[in-house]
Design a protein around this motif. Structure first.
Motif, short mmCIF file in Angstrom:
data_model
loop_
_atom_site.label_atom_id
_atom_site.label_comp_id
_atom_site.label_asym_id
_atom_site.label_seq_id
_atom_site.Cartn_x
_atom_site.Cartn_y
_atom_site.Cartn_z
N GLY A 1 0.68 -1.69 -0.23
CA GLY A 1 -0.33 -0.12 -0.16
C GLY A 1 0.55 1.48 0.18
N ARG A 2 2.05 1.52 -0.10
CA ARG A 2 3.12 2.32 0.35
C ARG A 2 3.24 2.64 -1.26
N GLY A 3 3.87 4.03 -1.18
CA GLY A 3 3.93 4.59 -2.96
C GLY A 3 5.26 3.97 -3.73
N ILE A 4 5.43 4.28 -4.97
CA ILE A 4 6.45 3.03 -5.16
C ILE A 4 7.22 3.51 -4.98
N ILE A 5 8.03 5.22 -4.18
CA ILE A 5 9.80 5.38 -4.11
C ILE A 5 9.71 4.84 -2.67
N TRP A 6 8.58 4.71 -1.96
CA TRP A 6 9.36 4.41 -0.33
C TRP A 6 8.82 3.37 -0.25
N GLY A 7 7.87 2.67 -0.59
CA GLY A 7 7.78 1.10 -0.94
C GLY A 7 9.06 -0.05 -1.82
N VAL A 8 8.94 1.01 -2.35
CA VAL A 8 10.67 -0.60 -2.57
C VAL A 8 12.28 0.37 -1.66
N CYS A 9 12.40 1.68 -1.58
CA CYS A 9 13.39 1.23 -0.38
C CYS A 9 13.18 0.70 0.77
N CYS A 10 12.28 0.72 0.94
CA CYS A 10 11.55 -0.31 2.15
C CYS A 10 11.30 -1.61 1.72
N ASP A 11 11.14 -2.22 1.08
CA ASP A 11 10.96 -3.14 0.37
C ASP A 11 13.22 -3.44 0.13
N TYR A 12 13.59 -3.23 -0.35
CA TYR A 12 14.96 -2.89 -0.79
C TYR A 12 15.64 -3.28 1.10
N ALA A 13 15.57 -2.06 1.32
CA ALA A 13 16.19 -2.75 2.70
C ALA A 13 15.76 -4.19 3.23
N LEU B 1 11.20 2.00 -11.27
CA LEU B 1 11.45 2.17 -12.43
C LEU B 1 10.77 0.92 -13.31
N GLN B 2 11.29 -0.11 -12.24
CA GLN B 2 10.71 -1.17 -13.21
C GLN B 2 9.27 -1.59 -13.23
N THR B 3 9.38 -1.65 -11.22
CA THR B 3 7.74 -1.56 -10.78
C THR B 3 6.65 -0.76 -11.58
N TRP B 4 7.66 0.45 -11.98
CA TRP B 4 6.20 1.26 -12.56
C TRP B 4 5.97 0.71 -13.94
N LYS B 5 6.56 0.54 -14.76
CA LYS B 5 6.58 0.08 -15.58
C LYS B 5 6.07 -1.24 -16.73
N LEU B 6 6.39 -2.00 -15.89
CA LEU B 6 6.50 -3.30 -15.61
C LEU B 6 5.21 -4.00 -14.32
N SER B 7 5.12 -3.70 -13.53
CA SER B 7 3.88 -4.34 -12.60
C SER B 7 2.57 -3.56 -12.84
N PRO B 8 1.63 -4.77 -13.08
CA PRO B 8 1.74 -5.84 -13.79
C PRO B 8 2.34 -5.58 -15.67
N PRO B 9 2.56 -6.89 -16.17
CA PRO B 9 3.46 -6.95 -17.22
C PRO B 9 2.74 -6.54 -17.98
#
Length: 312
Positions: free
Chosen positions: A216-228, A261-269
């Motif tokens: 439910g988080r935005g792409i920027i914050w969500g990806v940073c949290c998932d990466y960490a 960018l991958q999540t923004w462009k290709l999720s879902p593909p």
């Protein structure tokens, strides 16, 4: 297309071509999705795409870091300006690519043993799996910096319409893999799926569920949290090298930006929404599944014996 037999090679002084199909026999390499081309995978079909965001981000990011470092160490704005001039045109091309619709994937249906190849005019080809051609091409060059090796995987399809125009008889896709071993591993993702099943493939990026991981988080914050969290999970599992690699990738390759960018462009593909292909992609009763040809059975047995003898 006339194509050399699978398993044969042609070697030059600075080049090598390995022919992988037809017929799709084992290469001896393990399947590895080194370019994130597997967009969708289930028990029926495999969607393979050709939209490599990571390579573009990592190239632009690395050049930017290099010139920023040079400008800082030399205290020179000229180096900063030079770096900006070098990446300006590639950056514009990359941004334009991001805003263009992604190319539809090629769909490999293992139950029917057929491949759906979307075309630009909205039509599609349905090609028998055992007629697909594949080859790995590698070339090397030597300079003062040492030896540089580059490689490509080429996959080709023939139009099943015998009355097709000459410019519409063949279709190729190329993947820049870096070397023949990587190209074979990439091809093995498709071959192993069709000949063995989805369980033969390694864990790949979950493009369909990419946004679910954001919780439910935005792409920027969500990806940073998932990466960490990914780094932390490797630490907990005592996989310190993998954790260090992910951490280093933040600064060297721009890892989080790649996933954003991958999540923004290709999720879902993107998916093939033609009604005929939707029907074609539905599961079949096991008794209706297509079988290998006798020629392929013999070729696979011979190749497996050859690989076993080579490993002995």
């Amino acid at each position: 297309m006339n194509f050399p037999a699978a398993g044969t090679s042609k070697k030059g002084i600075f080049s090598q071509q390995d022919y992988l199909a037809p017929l799709p026999i084992p290469t001896g390499e393990k399947p590895a999705d080194v370019l994130n081309i597997v967009w969708r995978k289930n028990d029926i079909f495999l969607d393979v795409g050709n939209f490599n965001i990571g390579a573009g981000v990592m190239a632009l990011w690395s050049i930017s870091v290099l010139f920023l470092s040079m400008a800082y160490l030399t205290d020179s704005l000229e180096n900063l300006f030079l770096g900006g001039c070098i990446i300006f045109i590639p950056l514009l091309m990359f941004i334009r690519m991001l805003y263009r619709p992604a190319t539809l994937p090629i769909r490999f249906n293992r139950q029917r043993r057929e491949v759906c190849v979307p075309r630009k005019d909205g039509n599609y080809w349905v090609v028998p799996w055992e007629t697909v051609t594949a080859a790995a091409a590698q070339s090397s060059s030597i300079s003062q910096a040492g030896r540089n090796t580059s490689g490509m995987l080429f996959i080709g399809f023939d139009n099943p319409d015998p009355h097709a125009d000459d410019d519409n008889k063949h279709f190729y896709w190329g993947f820049n893999c870096g070397g023949n071993e990587a190209a074979m591993s990439l091809w093995e993702c498709m071959r192993s799926f069709m000949e063995i099943g989805p369980q033969a493939l390694p864990q790949t990026n979950d493009f369909e569920g990419g946004r679910d991981r954001l919780k439910g988080r935005g792409i920027i914050w969500g990806v940073c949290c998932d990466y960490a969290n990914g780094i932390w999970q490797h630490v907990l599992a005592r996989e310190y090298f993998k954790a260090a690699w992910l951490f280093t990738g933040i600064f060297i390759f721009g890892g989080p930006l790649v996933f954003m960018l991958q999540t923004w462009k290709l999720s879902p593909p993107p998916s093939i929404d033609h009604p005929d292909i939707i029907e074609w992609s539905k599961p079949l009763p096991p008794e209706h599944w297509a079988k290998r040809s006798p020629e392929l059975e013999v070729a696979i047995a011979a190749r497996e014996a050859q690989l076993a003898a080579r490993a002995a």
